[in-house]
Enzyme design. Sequence first.
Site, short mmCIF file in Angstrom:
data_model
loop_
_atom_site.label_atom_id
_atom_site.label_comp_id
_atom_site.label_asym_id
_atom_site.label_seq_id
_atom_site.Cartn_x
_atom_site.Cartn_y
_atom_site.Cartn_z
N SER A 317 0.84 -1.21 0.00
CA SER A 317 0.00 0.00 0.00
C SER A 317 0.87 1.25 0.00
O SER A 317 0.59 2.23 -0.70
CB SER A 317 -0.92 -0.03 1.22
OG SER A 317 -1.42 1.24 1.48
N TRP A 320 2.23 1.72 -3.37
CA TRP A 320 1.18 2.21 -4.28
C TRP A 320 1.12 3.74 -4.23
O TRP A 320 0.91 4.40 -5.25
CB TRP A 320 -0.17 1.62 -3.88
CG TRP A 320 -1.32 2.14 -4.71
CD1 TRP A 320 -1.78 1.60 -5.88
CD2 TRP A 320 -2.13 3.29 -4.46
NE1 TRP A 320 -2.82 2.34 -6.37
CE2 TRP A 320 -3.06 3.39 -5.52
CE3 TRP A 320 -2.16 4.26 -3.46
CZ2 TRP A 320 -4.01 4.40 -5.59
CZ3 TRP A 320 -3.10 5.27 -3.53
CH2 TRP A 320 -4.01 5.34 -4.59
N HIS A 321 1.32 4.28 -3.01
CA HIS A 321 1.19 5.73 -2.87
C HIS A 321 2.30 6.48 -3.57
O HIS A 321 2.10 7.60 -4.04
CB HIS A 321 1.16 6.12 -1.38
CG HIS A 321 -0.17 5.89 -0.76
ND1 HIS A 321 -0.54 4.68 -0.24
CD2 HIS A 321 -1.22 6.72 -0.58
CE1 HIS A 321 -1.78 4.78 0.22
NE2 HIS A 321 -2.22 6.01 0.04
N GLY A 322 3.48 5.90 -3.60
CA GLY A 322 4.56 6.63 -4.26
C GLY A 322 5.78 5.77 -4.43
O GLY A 322 6.02 4.84 -3.65
N PHE A 458 -0.67 10.25 -7.27
CA PHE A 458 -0.54 8.79 -7.11
C PHE A 458 -1.25 8.07 -8.23
O PHE A 458 -1.41 6.91 -8.26
CB PHE A 458 -1.07 8.35 -5.74
CG PHE A 458 -0.43 9.12 -4.61
CD1 PHE A 458 0.95 9.34 -4.62
CD2 PHE A 458 -1.18 9.64 -3.59
CE1 PHE A 458 1.55 10.05 -3.60
CE2 PHE A 458 -0.59 10.35 -2.56
CZ PHE A 458 0.78 10.55 -2.57
#
Lengths: 458, 389
Positions: A317, A320-322, A458
């Site tokens: 996760s 996924w954000h960066g 994102f």
Amino acid sequence: MHFHTWTFLPFFLIAYGVYLGVRTSRFANLWIVIVSYVFYGWWNPLYLAIIAYSTLIDYAVLACMVKSSRKKMWLSVSIVNGLFLLGFFKYGLFVTENINHLLSAVGSDYALARPERLLPLGLSFYVFKSMGYLIDCYRGHVARETNLIRHAAFVSFFPILLAGPIERAANLLPQFRDPRRVTPQDMADGLSLFVVGLFKKVALADCLALYVNKIYASPESFQGPALILATVAFAWQIYFDFSGYTDMARGVARAMGFRIMLNFNHPYLATGLGDFWRRWHISLSTWFRDYVYIPLGGSRGGPLFTARNVLLTMVVSGLWHGAAWTFVVWGALHGLGMVVTRALERHPFYRDKCPRLAKQIGVFAFVTFAWIFFRASTWSDACLIVTRIFTSGLSDPACPLLFIALMGGVLIYQFMCDSSLRRYLMTGSVRVSLTVLMLLYVILFSASGGQAFIYNQF
Amino acid sequence: MKEPDTKNTTASPLPAGLVRPWEASPFSSNEQRLSVTQWLLTLAIMLLLFVSLPRLWPLIEDFNPDPDYRMPYTLSDDYWLYSQYCQWAAAHSDVMVVGDSVVWGHYVPPDESLSHHLTGLTGKTTQQTFANMGIDGIHPAAMAGLLEYYGQAISGKKVILSFNPLWMTSKKHDLQTDKEFRFNHPRLVPQFTPRIACYTESIPNRLRIVMERRVELLQWSSHLSTAYLDKMDLSTWAMAHPYDSPLGAMPFTLPQPKETTEQHPSWNARGGAAQAFPWVDLETSVQWQFFKRAINTLRDRSNTVFVVIGPFNEHMMTDKSLGQYRLIKAGVETWLQENKVPYSMPAPLPSDLYADASHPLAAGYALLAQQLCDDASFKSVILSPAEPD
């Protein structure tokens, strides 16, 4: 094009006006696709090719999947394609830099060329939405959409295209099939949601951003109080920014007769990390729960096995954000926090005796601490901020009292919403008064710049 | 008031007790859900505030211009205040003197400006009062916008419109360059058509500017920011004054201009040399097109427009440049004659009465006022007691 910019107003008036005229006809979904592509292409028309490519590939893969006995193979094709898009546009630079670091560490002179690409807005959101749809089809939870226009409308639906919510096919696709009804109350609801979101974004998030950006741009120049206040301000900024976007997205969709899932539910009133993720970016956390955590085994094994799954899910996760190690650390911190609070919640003293407010303060403090890694530009900046918070002296943080008052006001409102005082907020006169005040504040005092949404990156 | 219907509304009937999954999602985490009736009430209140706030504000804000008042330089882009000043001037003055820094009096105090001297000279005879409606730094393209959107109060009046050829001395001044150029008063120029190539504002900001011109509440909001918040929005101001109250920053008295009493030397005393201005052609001049537009805007409002051309500092030009300038003047004159716009073309002032290429010094304004009062056309149009067109 962002919801809170003046460009959106004429766009929406035209898009919505025509939509109301054609919403019950067979052109409704085609019109949604057209306006969604205009909305997305406004930023950079070249990236329309990516969303069109993604849509067509997944449509074709689904067609093959339902006819084929090798469903898993076709699902893999789609997942690999989605991950390739993310990898190419989002993680290319991250991977290249890390390989170059490794090469440099072993004394090699060779270095890979840095890919200079812009990340298409909202790529992670629509790739995940589409991926979730294919997995659901594979599992037999939803039926394949045979109509290409409806499929394209589902993928590109403009209110939720750039930053979610990552709506599920089971919820959204049927709404493209049903004859659409837009009632006056839908319009009123849409407006209610939109105004709250607009206020959160332009009056609160953009305002706090000024202080946060100043401090985080050169953390070495500031001492503990300023760094703490900037971090707390960022906690609120990102909440107002992202939940504001979501409110506006849900409002626009609602006015068009669509129901989009709730994405935020007072996350800073959470009493545990698990509770926090049931209130923060709900569409993403449930996505990871359904498509990563549960397939990994979920909580079906022992505590260690569950902890491993939680940690892995949260690290993914974070990534996924960066595409940066700071995001990985942020995800890992949340994973650890969830494991610890799960363990604490099993203890009767913590569960039953510890005051709710203490839990809420603890969770807020932890989440805010983790935001340091999310917000810092580099890993060394994050470490510097943490170090300076605990070791530097005291100095005037010069945090505007207006910003502290705004944060305090919202916190009080949220506590009221969560308590027996809620009934006072539900009266018509309070609602109307608050709406008038929000509108006036936005019109008179907000900045006109129209800063981008944090989650668009994102 | 009717509360919003919290029951689910479905497009097609479902068996009793069954709810479609997307309809089970809560409306929101807060209580800001208004019914249609509540929204109508909200919009009515907003409409009332839109109309009343800018109109009630002058009752509490101390704005008392004296006869020599001119828009303070720091408030040059406070167009809402300019519109208020227009209303005041239209009610208290006979003639409005409109123009750029030449009218405003860039190098002189307010009691040495052109309007002051005109009032002084005519006070003894026709007892007319002239209002200084100049804005320092404004150019014809912006002036046309200023008059169109913020100068509605100038109606049925005698108006002296100053034509300063300075804005045609180069393609850059004339806004003809393709390269981005940060010129003064961008909020007053056309935002979409006709296109100004060197103006590169973003589309959202252009749309906001267009809205501001039409919504007085937005103009008033801009006034608050310009007059009291150092031209910043509230958040940026709060960053600069973290412990101050925004209400404390609003004393309800407009900032007073800091007027200079310093005597400015003439251009030749400062060692200025003759220049070869790269004049633009009158036919292709952007600023000239806008100047004509400003005249038409004023005339459409039943004003009597009188144009004063220059006087530009002809001593500061090379011979070739002077020749080009005279061609431009002739072209302007021809157009004014063809369109029956009364005008005066005062003789150039003595060299040492100019501060620079276009601005007279205090004695220059006195002489210019005298020249105008002696001009037959000026006498018949401006000084005569005849009713405006």
